[in-house]
Design an enzyme around this catalytic site. Structure first.
Site, mmCIF file in Angstrom:
data_model
loop_
_atom_site.group_PDB
_atom_site.id
_atom_site.type_symbol
_atom_site.label_atom_id
_atom_site.label_comp_id
_atom_site.label_asym_id
_atom_site.label_seq_id
_atom_site.Cartn_x
_atom_site.Cartn_y
_atom_site.Cartn_z
ATOM 1 N N THR A 104 -11.735 -4.785 -11.200
ATOM 2 C CA THR A 104 -13.909 -4.130 -11.739
ATOM 3 C C THR A 104 -14.910 -4.040 -10.411
ATOM 4 O OG1 THR A 104 -13.485 -5.579 -13.792
ATOM 5 C CG2 THR A 104 -14.918 -3.997 -13.185
ATOM 6 N N GLN A 105 -14.971 -2.963 -10.314
ATOM 7 C CA GLN A 105 -15.738 -2.516 -8.966
ATOM 8 C C GLN A 105 -17.059 -1.974 -9.453
ATOM 9 O OE1 GLN A 105 -14.666 -2.259 -5.704
ATOM 10 N NE2 GLN A 105 -12.621 -3.214 -5.995
#
Lengths: 289, 260
Positions: free
Chosen positions: B33-34
């Site tokens: 997840t960014q």
């Protein structure tokens, strides 16, 4: 057992010529030496009771509980080899947790009994393992309320699929008994261990199938049955261990819990009193003669 | 079909040319997840002399879109702990299930003591730190509110980096900038907690929720509030902000279509 010594009792996975698996039958013998365990399915809950035989005076009274919880709403009591019982419970907890991971909801009692039945049966198939030396009684209350999915944050759409059949009954009390062969049935009242014969005949007198027995009466009956089934000549010391599961509106709010101390003591007092009463009756009868 | 199983199910080389393995390249770096997707905004909490009050609105935003309007971001763990979640909603659901399984395991044996807020904060902080150390953080900022095991109020935070922080008043997200100063006016330090009543604390937190609704574009006027005391958890999930006054909006210049 005339076939003993013919070699067919040495291994699992080998039938005797008359179609028996002796290892499983020997496992049943191990169960028959364990303290009596009783389960009663009442109209508004389930009671589990155990005659816990005290093996040493050095053990702390009230410690070392033998009736275990699975998930929040189920209990397991077993008689036979204690470590086998522990492993059974451990597996049942894993099954319940795995069910939650997959379906985001608690496992129904029937599904747990089915899975544990299959698991126990696997131990009758291979020569590398021995069957479980326990018969386990599984009691549970499946929620009658509409439960939220685990991790649900909102109420979701008001209309659409997922509706339940109208008028159908959901949830309620359930009781299953799983034997070393993997055989399991659902019961109104179940008993296993040393005093099972006496306990069963006492359970039959309760007319459980009519569904009139309340949970609190069930607790008192369970305590009485354990006391009746106890054999003073063979085992002196025992502790009565009892747990119960009620509906969401009941005393345990759908959870599997120990019976509160006051109620347990009251039930034990009544059980002892009923035993004394029996003796008096017998005395009177003798007088009449 | 030939007798080489590794060729089965693949385009035939003689028809389509040699198989291009770059289509299913797995050699590249792993990515986690960014950024969060569906998010909840601020959580606000304050200690008072007998317990803690915590509040969060019921909105889950999809970017700037107010996507879900009935999302409960305060989760009751037991009779003495509530966890408030800011940040990614799916990660919140994961943590909620994790706490659920923790609670089930804790209650296998019937002991008299249950996990308190302090225990739960330690646990959650370690979960958050583990995940950030795996470069796969849970994109949340948590407030853990409740009692500390000696029936004293407990309030602490844990965030996606595994940072922990404790203070008599706490707020996450936008609230850390807007609500925190307001809370500190009344409760500047640990010593002042003893002088704050439940009613004052509830009023203070509600005031903060109102200020946040005025100024935070990712907030909503429906909110949940929980009061944790010795008597248990009082959680209500369908509150509406009262006595709003938008008079100040008249004086805001430079954003709309007005000329002057």
């Amino acid at each position: 057992m005339t076939s003993i010594g013919t070699g067919y009792d040495l291994s699992n996975s080998v039938f005797s010529p008359d179609g028996r698996n002796f290892q499983v039958e020997y496992a049943v013998k191990a169960v028959e030496n364990g303290g009596t365990a009783v389960g009663i399915r009442c109209k508004d809950g389930v009671v589990l009771a155990l005659e816990k035989l005290i093996t040493s005076k050095l053990l702390k009274a009230g410690a070392n509980k033998r009736i275990a919880s699975v998930d929040r709403n189920m209990g397991v009591v077993s008689s036979g080899l204690l470590p086998d019982g522990r492993h059974f419970v451990s597996r049942a907890r894993d099954e319940a947790a795995q069910w939650r991971q997959l379906y985001k909801a608690p496992i129904p009692t029937s599904a747990l009994a089915n899975r544990m039945g299959s698991y126990v049966q696997m131990y009758t198939l291979y020569s590398s393992v021995r069957p479980f030396g326990v018969t386990a009684i599984v009691g549970g209350w499946d929620s009658e309320a509409e439960l939220p999915v685990d991790g649900q944050v909102g109420s979701g759409p008001k209309v659409g699929s997922g509706g339940k059949k109208e008028g159908a009954k959901h949830g309620g009390p359930y009781l299953y008994m799983i034997e070393p062969s993997g055989l399991y049935w659902g019961y109104y009242g179940a008993a296993t261990g040393k005093g099972r014969q006496i306990a069963k005949s006492e359970l039959e007198k309760l007319n459980l199938s009519e569904g009139n027995l309340s949970l609190e009466e069930g607790v008192k009956e369970a305590a009485r049955i354990i006391y009746v089934a106890h054999d003073d000549n063979k085992d002196k010391e025992f502790e009565l261990e009892m747990t119960w599961i009620s509906s969401i509106d009941g005393p345990t709010k759908g959870r599997h819990e120990e019976v509160p101390k006051e109620l347990l003591e009251e039930a034990e007092r009544l059980a002892k009193k009923s035993l004394e009463g029996d003796d008096e009756d017998e005395d009177e009868e003798k007088m009449d003669l | 079909m030939n007798h080489l199983p590794q060729a089965w199910g693949r385009p035939r080389d003689d028809v389509y040319g040699a198989y291009d393995h770059s289509h299913f390249q797995t050699a590249g770096p792993n990515q986690h997840t960014q950024s969060p997707i569906v998010t909840g905004t601020s959580v606000v909490a304050a200690k008072f002399k007998d317990g803690v009050v915590i509040a969060a609105d019921n909105l889950a935003s999809y970017g700037s879109l107010a996507r879900f309007t009935d999302v409960k971001r305060l989760r009751k763990f037991n009779d003495e702990v509530v966890v408030g979640f800011g940040g990614d909603v799916s990660d919140m659901q994961y943590l909620d299930r994790l706490l659920n399984s923790l609670d089930i395991r804790e209650n296998y044996s019937s002991n008299d003591t249950s996990l308190n807020a302090k225990n739960l904060h330690t646990y959650l902080a370690k979960v958050m730190y583990k995940r950030r150390s795996d470069f796969n953080p849970l994109w949340n900022h948590l407030l853990i509110a409740g009692l500390d095991g000696e029936t004293m109020p407990f309030l602490a935070s844990a965030d996606l980096l595994g940072t922990t922080f404790s203070s008599p008043t706490l707020a996450t997200g936008f609230g850390a900038h807007l609500a925190q100063p307001i809370l500190r006016r009344t409760i500047p330090d640990e010593a002042s907690v003893a002088n704050v009543s439940k009613e004052e604390a509830v009023k203070l937190v509600k005031e903060c929720m109102k200020v946040l609704f005025y100024r935070d574009a990712r907030s909503m006027d429906k909110y949940s509030i929980a009061i944790i005391t010795k008597e248990g958890v009082d959680l209500t999930e369908d509150n509406k902000l009262e006595n709003q006054s938008w008079a100040f909006a008249e004086s805001i210049r430079g954003y709309g279509t007005q000329v002057n």
